[in-house]
Design a protein around this motif. Structure first.
Motif, mmCIF file in Angstrom:
data_model
loop_
_atom_site.group_PDB
_atom_site.id
_atom_site.type_symbol
_atom_site.label_atom_id
_atom_site.label_comp_id
_atom_site.label_asym_id
_atom_site.label_seq_id
_atom_site.Cartn_x
_atom_site.Cartn_y
_atom_site.Cartn_z
ATOM 1 N N LEU A 54 0.832 -1.204 0.000
ATOM 2 C CA LEU A 54 0.000 0.000 0.000
ATOM 3 C C LEU A 54 0.868 1.257 0.000
ATOM 4 O O LEU A 54 1.822 1.366 0.771
ATOM 5 N N THR A 55 0.537 2.207 -0.869
ATOM 6 C CA THR A 55 1.244 3.481 -0.936
ATOM 7 C C THR A 55 0.235 4.621 -0.860
ATOM 8 O O THR A 55 -0.929 4.451 -1.224
ATOM 9 N N PRO A 56 0.662 5.801 -0.395
ATOM 10 C CA PRO A 56 -0.288 6.906 -0.246
ATOM 11 C C PRO A 56 -0.623 7.578 -1.573
ATOM 12 O O PRO A 56 0.110 7.453 -2.557
ATOM 13 N N ASP A 57 -1.752 8.296 -1.586
ATOM 14 C CA ASP A 57 -2.184 9.070 -2.754
ATOM 15 C C ASP A 57 -2.354 10.529 -2.318
ATOM 16 O O ASP A 57 -3.388 10.896 -1.763
ATOM 17 N N PRO A 58 -1.347 11.372 -2.543
ATOM 18 C CA PRO A 58 -1.420 12.761 -2.069
ATOM 19 C C PRO A 58 -2.600 13.543 -2.633
ATOM 20 O O PRO A 58 -3.051 14.521 -2.026
ATOM 21 N N SER A 59 -3.138 13.126 -3.781
ATOM 22 C CA SER A 59 -4.200 13.914 -4.416
ATOM 23 C C SER A 59 -5.470 13.990 -3.571
ATOM 24 O O SER A 59 -6.248 14.940 -3.702
ATOM 25 N N VAL A 60 -5.709 13.002 -2.700
ATOM 26 C CA VAL A 60 -6.944 13.045 -1.904
ATOM 27 C C VAL A 60 -6.926 14.194 -0.902
ATOM 28 O O VAL A 60 -7.986 14.675 -0.483
ATOM 29 N N LEU A 61 -5.723 14.649 -0.530
ATOM 30 C CA LEU A 61 -5.628 15.732 0.444
ATOM 31 C C LEU A 61 -6.154 17.046 -0.110
ATOM 32 O O LEU A 61 -6.533 17.945 0.643
ATOM 33 N N GLU A 62 -6.198 17.173 -1.435
ATOM 34 C CA GLU A 62 -6.699 18.389 -2.061
ATOM 35 C C GLU A 62 -8.179 18.611 -1.758
ATOM 36 O O GLU A 62 -8.661 19.743 -1.790
ATOM 37 N N PHE A 63 -8.903 17.530 -1.497
ATOM 38 C CA PHE A 63 -10.351 17.620 -1.358
ATOM 39 C C PHE A 63 -10.812 17.853 0.077
ATOM 40 O O PHE A 63 -12.001 18.086 0.311
ATOM 41 N N LEU A 64 -9.884 17.799 1.018
ATOM 42 C CA LEU A 64 -10.268 17.902 2.424
ATOM 43 C C LEU A 64 -11.011 19.189 2.746
ATOM 44 O O LEU A 64 -11.918 19.210 3.577
ATOM 45 N N ASP A 65 -10.624 20.269 2.097
ATOM 46 C CA ASP A 65 -11.218 21.566 2.401
ATOM 47 C C ASP A 65 -12.172 22.041 1.309
ATOM 48 O O ASP A 65 -12.542 23.205 1.277
ATOM 49 N N TYR A 66 -12.562 21.128 0.421
ATOM 50 C CA TYR A 66 -13.494 21.534 -0.633
ATOM 51 C C TYR A 66 -14.620 20.515 -0.718
ATOM 52 O O TYR A 66 -14.463 19.435 -1.267
ATOM 53 N N GLN A 67 -15.770 20.867 -0.148
ATOM 54 C CA GLN A 67 -16.949 20.024 -0.221
ATOM 55 C C GLN A 67 -18.077 20.856 -0.814
ATOM 56 O O GLN A 67 -18.463 21.881 -0.255
ATOM 57 N N PRO A 68 -18.625 20.448 -1.969
ATOM 58 C CA PRO A 68 -19.578 21.292 -2.697
ATOM 59 C C PRO A 68 -20.830 21.651 -1.917
ATOM 60 O O PRO A 68 -21.382 22.733 -2.099
ATOM 61 N N GLU A 69 -21.288 20.763 -1.021
ATOM 62 C CA GLU A 69 -22.511 21.069 -0.287
ATOM 63 C C GLU A 69 -22.353 22.237 0.671
ATOM 64 O O GLU A 69 -23.340 22.815 1.129
ATOM 65 N N PHE A 70 -21.093 22.596 0.966
ATOM 66 C CA PHE A 70 -20.839 23.733 1.844
ATOM 67 C C PHE A 70 -20.347 24.968 1.089
ATOM 68 O O PHE A 70 -20.451 26.077 1.598
ATOM 69 N N ARG A 147 -8.192 15.702 10.436
ATOM 70 C CA ARG A 147 -9.158 14.661 10.820
ATOM 71 C C ARG A 147 -8.562 13.254 10.737
ATOM 72 O O ARG A 147 -9.243 12.300 10.382
ATOM 73 N N GLN A 148 -7.289 13.114 11.084
ATOM 74 C CA GLN A 148 -6.660 11.802 10.987
ATOM 75 C C GLN A 148 -7.323 10.781 11.904
ATOM 76 O O GLN A 148 -7.459 9.607 11.531
#
Length: 400
Positions: A54-70, A147-148
């Protein structure tokens, strides 16, 4: 200072996220999780087997502060989720799965149209599951970013699902945050509330529509759904209404709202009862207003955003034959339906922009093209797909 473009913003985010992620730190984090796994019901042998390579995917961190419903204006959010196309698809799916849906609704005493609405909004009836491997996304979020602690729990829950064999590892894909399947359960929610709807001995939200519908019905039941009661309805406020009493959680007897001059938007009387309702003003006092009851709170529990709950509730009403809201949204540039978004992308592609797939999803390429055309046409340059831009592009042929 000139504002940066949306594409450059994403590039900077990606660079920052990548810099924060290191293989050594990820390995150390996994070792810590391995030590915790046994206490969470995952053996070290299962942990080692499922996380091998298993290796990490840094791209998911981009979405932490962007949620369309908010972040998305409510009129854009609703326009893209509740349109004539989705209502027609929902009616077709309700007919196709009528027996399964009726059995789930009866067993859990919930509204079948609301279950269908959740399915439509969450995955477009199984068309959009998300393609990210859950272990990769959740492993990354468990070790980096905000939110780890929350995501560590979801990561270990994912390991339990795989170890139990409900879903094959190569099928367990979903959103960047780890939601998966027809009705997009988080792993911990799956462990608590997913049920076997087709009787095959497994709980499979990826490849079993009956499991997904029954599991969603069970979720609403556990969230406190009251069969036979409405989620709420649109109302009209009197002139000079004191909006300080609004708020979903600020529930009052219906007699209190009647006494304040509130009336139903459809002209029907508000029937006084013991039920308590909150006044929801998602766009302020000049936009549509709603009295919402306990069932709205049950929907809200699925995804803690009032705009999301309103989308589900409104789609369920439209499935029943209900109409669009009486009061318009307080904007001179309403949002686009999905078919209009596809038309917008087609017009942009015709002007030479590299849009990619014409799918109605406004991603980075579409947003960059919108910014360029808004600037060229003298519109507000905000990257937003609205009716003004669509009308301008319709009126001006490509190349002019």
């Amino acid at each position: 200072m000139q504002p940066i473009s949306f594409a450059l913003y994403l590039t900077l985010l990606s660079s920052t996220a990548a810099a924060q992620v290191s293989a050594e730190r990820f390995s150390t984090c996994l070792a810590t999780l391995r030590a915790e796994s046994a206490a969470k019901g995952v053996s070290t042998a299962a942990f080692d087997r499922l996380t091998s390579g298993l290796t990490p995917d840094p791209s998911v961190l981009e979405f932490l502060d962007y949620q369309p419903e908010f972040r998305t204006p409510i009129w854009d959010y609703l326009a893209s989720l509740v349109d004539d196309e989705r209502v027609a698809d929902a009616l077709a799916m309700r007919e196709k799965w009528a027996g399964t849906l009726a059995a789930s609704a009866e067993r859990y005493q919930v509204d079948g149209d609301t279950v269908i609405a959740v399915w439509g909004v969450e995955s477009n009836f199984g068309r959009n599951f998300g393609k990210r491997p859950l272990l990769t996304s959740l492993g990354t979020l468990a070790c980096f970013g905000r939110r780890q602690a929350y995501f560590r729990g979801e990561f270990l829950s994912t390991l339990k699902i795989l170890d139990r064999g409900d879903i094959a590892p190569d099928r367990l894909v979903g959103s960047w945050a780890g939601a998966f399947g027809h009705t997009q359960f988080m792993p911990s929610t799956f462990l608590r509330l997913a049920v076997d709807g087709d009787g095959d001995g497994k709980r499979d939200l990826m490849d079993s529509v009956p499991d997904a519908l029954a599991s969603t019905a069970n979720f609403l039941h556990k969230a406190g759904w009251r069969q036979g009661e409405p989620w709420g309805y649109e109302v009209v406020l009197p002139a000079g209404f004191d909006t300080s009493v609004s708020g979903r959680g600020n529930k009052r007897p219906l007699s209190s709202w009647i006494g304040r001059g509130i009336r139903r938007a459809d002209g029907q009387p508000i029937v006084t009862s013991d039920a308590a309702a909150g006044l929801l003003l998602p766009a302020g006092p000049r936009g549509p207003a709603f009295l919402v009851f306990r069932n709205f709170d049950a929907i809200y529990g699925y995804n803690a955003a009032e705009s999301y709950a309103l989308a589900i509730a409104h789609l369920a009403d439209r499935i029943k034959g209900g109409k669009v809201f009486v009061t318009p949204w307080p904007t001179d540039d309403p949002g686009l339906s999905r078919s209009e978004r596809r038309e917008l992308q087609t017009l942009l592609a015709g002007r030479g922009y590299p849009i990619g797939e014409i799918d109605g999803m406004i991603g980075a390429n579409s947003r960059q093209a919108i910014l360029a055309e808004q600037k060229r046409l003298g519109l507000t340059v905000d990257g937003r797909p609205g009716q003004k831009l669509l009308a301008a592009l319709r009126a001006v042929p490509a190349g002019r």
